[in-house]
Design a protein around this motif. Structure first.
Motif, mmCIF file in Angstrom:
data_model
loop_
_atom_site.group_PDB
_atom_site.id
_atom_site.type_symbol
_atom_site.label_atom_id
_atom_site.label_comp_id
_atom_site.label_asym_id
_atom_site.label_seq_id
_atom_site.Cartn_x
_atom_site.Cartn_y
_atom_site.Cartn_z
ATOM 1 N N GLY A 241 -4.721 5.535 -3.626
ATOM 2 C CA GLY A 241 -4.227 4.963 -2.382
ATOM 3 C C GLY A 241 -5.356 4.633 -1.423
ATOM 4 O O GLY A 241 -5.371 3.561 -0.800
ATOM 5 N N LEU B 249 0.826 -1.208 0.000
ATOM 6 C CA LEU B 249 0.000 0.000 0.000
ATOM 7 C C LEU B 249 0.860 1.257 0.000
ATOM 8 O O LEU B 249 0.544 2.233 -0.696
ATOM 9 C CB LEU B 249 -0.930 -0.005 1.214
ATOM 10 C CG LEU B 249 -2.074 -1.025 1.176
ATOM 11 C CD1 LEU B 249 -2.759 -1.113 2.529
ATOM 12 C CD2 LEU B 249 -3.074 -0.670 0.087
ATOM 13 N N ALA B 250 1.948 1.243 0.762
ATOM 14 C CA ALA B 250 2.847 2.404 0.777
ATOM 15 C C ALA B 250 3.505 2.605 -0.583
ATOM 16 O O ALA B 250 3.664 3.740 -1.045
ATOM 17 C CB ALA B 250 3.905 2.225 1.866
ATOM 18 N N GLY C 11 -3.648 10.318 -7.076
ATOM 19 C CA GLY C 11 -2.798 9.395 -6.321
ATOM 20 C C GLY C 11 -3.346 9.113 -4.942
ATOM 21 O O GLY C 11 -3.352 7.972 -4.474
ATOM 22 N N CYS D 89 -7.294 1.551 -2.655
ATOM 23 C CA CYS D 89 -6.580 0.306 -2.366
ATOM 24 C C CYS D 89 -6.649 -0.044 -0.883
ATOM 25 O O CYS D 89 -6.843 -1.211 -0.520
ATOM 26 C CB CYS D 89 -5.123 0.415 -2.811
ATOM 27 S SG CYS D 89 -4.913 0.598 -4.590
ATOM 28 N N LEU D 90 -6.488 0.966 -0.017
ATOM 29 C CA LEU D 90 -6.548 0.720 1.425
ATOM 30 C C LEU D 90 -7.926 0.196 1.832
ATOM 31 O O LEU D 90 -8.036 -0.765 2.612
ATOM 32 C CB LEU D 90 -6.228 2.004 2.191
ATOM 33 C CG LEU D 90 -6.345 1.941 3.722
ATOM 34 C CD1 LEU D 90 -5.395 0.889 4.283
ATOM 35 C CD2 LEU D 90 -6.063 3.307 4.340
ATOM 36 N N ILE E 137 2.195 1.707 -3.465
ATOM 37 C CA ILE E 137 1.131 2.196 -4.347
ATOM 38 C C ILE E 137 0.965 3.705 -4.208
ATOM 39 O O ILE E 137 0.763 4.426 -5.186
ATOM 40 C CB ILE E 137 -0.188 1.469 -4.027
ATOM 41 C CG1 ILE E 137 -0.134 0.029 -4.554
ATOM 42 C CG2 ILE E 137 -1.384 2.195 -4.642
ATOM 43 C CD1 ILE E 137 -1.290 -0.838 -4.084
ATOM 44 N N ALA E 138 1.051 4.194 -2.959
ATOM 45 C CA ALA E 138 0.890 5.629 -2.719
ATOM 46 C C ALA E 138 2.036 6.432 -3.306
ATOM 47 O O ALA E 138 1.847 7.570 -3.757
ATOM 48 C CB ALA E 138 0.785 5.890 -1.210
#
Length: 446
Positions: free
Chosen positions: A199, A47-48, A195, A202-203, A50-51
């Motif tokens: 994020g 996840l990080a 973005g 996704c989270l 992806i961000a």
């Protein structure tokens, strides 16, 4: 050339970290506790990343790639240091978030730097070196993870990684002649809001997956309670906002036109599903190996993962060859093979057929690796050259998104790690694997 060697070391440090940690995690959780947060050690990293990827890939083009590569490596180093000092699971997850954010800066910038360093006739060979380094990390990581954890202690996983990171940074920082190509793009044109929305999307997907899989693992009669419905509604809302934001952006993170082309739509969905399968299995196979070893079988956490990664490596190589032959039906046949091998993997674990389990782990890896190679190359061949960078980034984001959800789903079907005592407790996890594989096949057929 020094800078290129530094880039190779950096990519090796990132690639090997994922798999070594997967091998070590069953032992780490015994020492520091927090087994209920097991999947977040891996999902938080994804996840990080992806961000970070969409924003920093554009910022690097504006302000210079080398400085952002060094920034990303220093962030990754900070995460490695924090990980070595972590004494509880929340601290370890915090370290992984920092590492993931650093990796999200590094990964797209590294490939762009290679493009700047070498003329077109040499780029293919140099990018091939990146693939070789990744394949090497795939094969070396499982035995290395087991050795370091048992002989030195798991904190050395992070400390040794820290050494590789600093060596990479030194070579890149001291090298001369690294070009700093800049994109004709202003900061205000970067899709920062997109973005953030992606994020958040996704989270929310990971949180929803965690909620549903936990309830399924507990055999709950209601998979969607009020909390799940709220997460589902928030996820859908985030998806709608993301879609409309990307439609009006000049430089969107997600180019919605790609989804109108069948081969691209199939490839992007395959990226999500293959990411879920690969990283999900990387996370749960070492746990499975530990239990098999405790039951007296001649398998352990590193051997089980190594079988799968050997398959992945061979599949990536074979898939690249198949794509060069331009066999348009290759992805369909590979998804058939993956569906069959995942069903046989489920059967072998249910029957406690260890030879079959080892063999079908290799076959599952072979099919997954082949799929990952073919959908990437086929999608690249379907767009114009000016769209290939955007598409590559989107495929990578899709794979990471799938990974974060897949890890959560597969681990969520298990009881808490400390409570796993029998191999039959993995059956729900492998049922989910079969469902993901069949979904991939359906995607190819429609």
């Amino acid at each position: 050339m020094h800078a290129f060697v530094g880039l190779l070391f950096g990519m090796f440090a990132i690639g090997v970290m994922q798999l070594i940690l997967a091998t070590a995690m069953p032992f780490i959780v015994q020492e520091i506790g927090g087994s209920e947060l097991y999947s977040w050690v891996f999902s938080s990293y994804m996840l990080a990343s992806i961000a970070a990827i969409p924003l920093f890939s554009k910022l690097a083009d504006i302000y210079g790639k080398r400085r952002f590569y060094i920034l990303g490596m220093m962030v990754f180093a900070l995460g490695s240091l924090y990980g070595a000092l972590a004494s509880t699971m929340p601290h370890l997850i915090g370290a992984r978030v920092i590492q993931g954010f650093g990796a999200g800066i590094i990964t797209p910038v590294s490939m762009a730097m290679v493009t700047d360093m070498f003329p077109p006739e040499k780029r293919g060979n140099m990018i091939g070196m990146f693939s070789f380094v990744q394949l090497l990390a795939n094969l070396l990581s499982p035995p290395l993870g087991s050795f370091i954890t048992k002989e030195l202690g798991w904190t050395w996983i992070f400390l040794l990684n820290l050494g590789m990171v600093f060596f990479s940074v030194t070579l890149v920082a001291l090298a001369r002649g690294t070009q700093k190509s800049k994109l004709d793009l202003k900061l205000k044109e970067v899709d920062i809001f997109g973005g953030l929305l992606f994020g958040g999307f996704c989270l929310l997907a990971v949180l929803l997956s965690n909620k549903v899989s936990a309830q399924a693992g507990e055999s709950s009669l209601s998979l969607l309670n009020s909390g799940s419905f709220l997460l589902l509604a928030a996820w859908i809302l985030a998806g709608v906002l993301l879609f409309y934001n990307e439609k009006r952006q000049k430089n969107p993170i997600i180019k919605t036109e790609f989804f109108k082309v069948k081969i691209l739509r199939r490839s992007l969905i395959s990226a999500v599903l293959a990411g879920a399968i690969m990283y999900g299995l990387v996370t749960i196979l070492p746990l499975c190996g530990v239990i098999l070893n405790q039951l007296g079988y001649q398998l352990n956490e590193s051997r089980v993962l190594l079988f799968f990664m050997v398959g992945i490596t061979l599949g990536l190589l074979a898939g690249s060859r198949l794509s060069k032959l331009r066999l348009s039906q290759a992805p369909r046949y590979l998804w058939v093979a993956l569906s069959l091998s995942s069903i046989l993997l489920l059967y072998s674990i249910q029957a406690e057929n260890i030879i079959g389990f080892s063999l079908f782990s290799i076959m599952t890896g072979l099919s997954t690796g082949g799929i990952m190679a073919t959908f990437l190359i086929n999608s690249q061949n379907a767009v114009q050259s000016e769209d290939r960078t955007v598409l590559s980034g989107l495929v990578q984001l899709g794979r990471y998104f799938g990974a974060s959800v897949g890890i959560t789903l597969l681990v969520g079907m298990l009881p808490e790690v400390g409570a796993i005592s029998g191999i039959d407790q993995f059956l729900g996890t492998f049922v989910v694997l079969v469902a993901l594989s069949i979904t991939g096949l359906i995607n190819e057929l429609i």
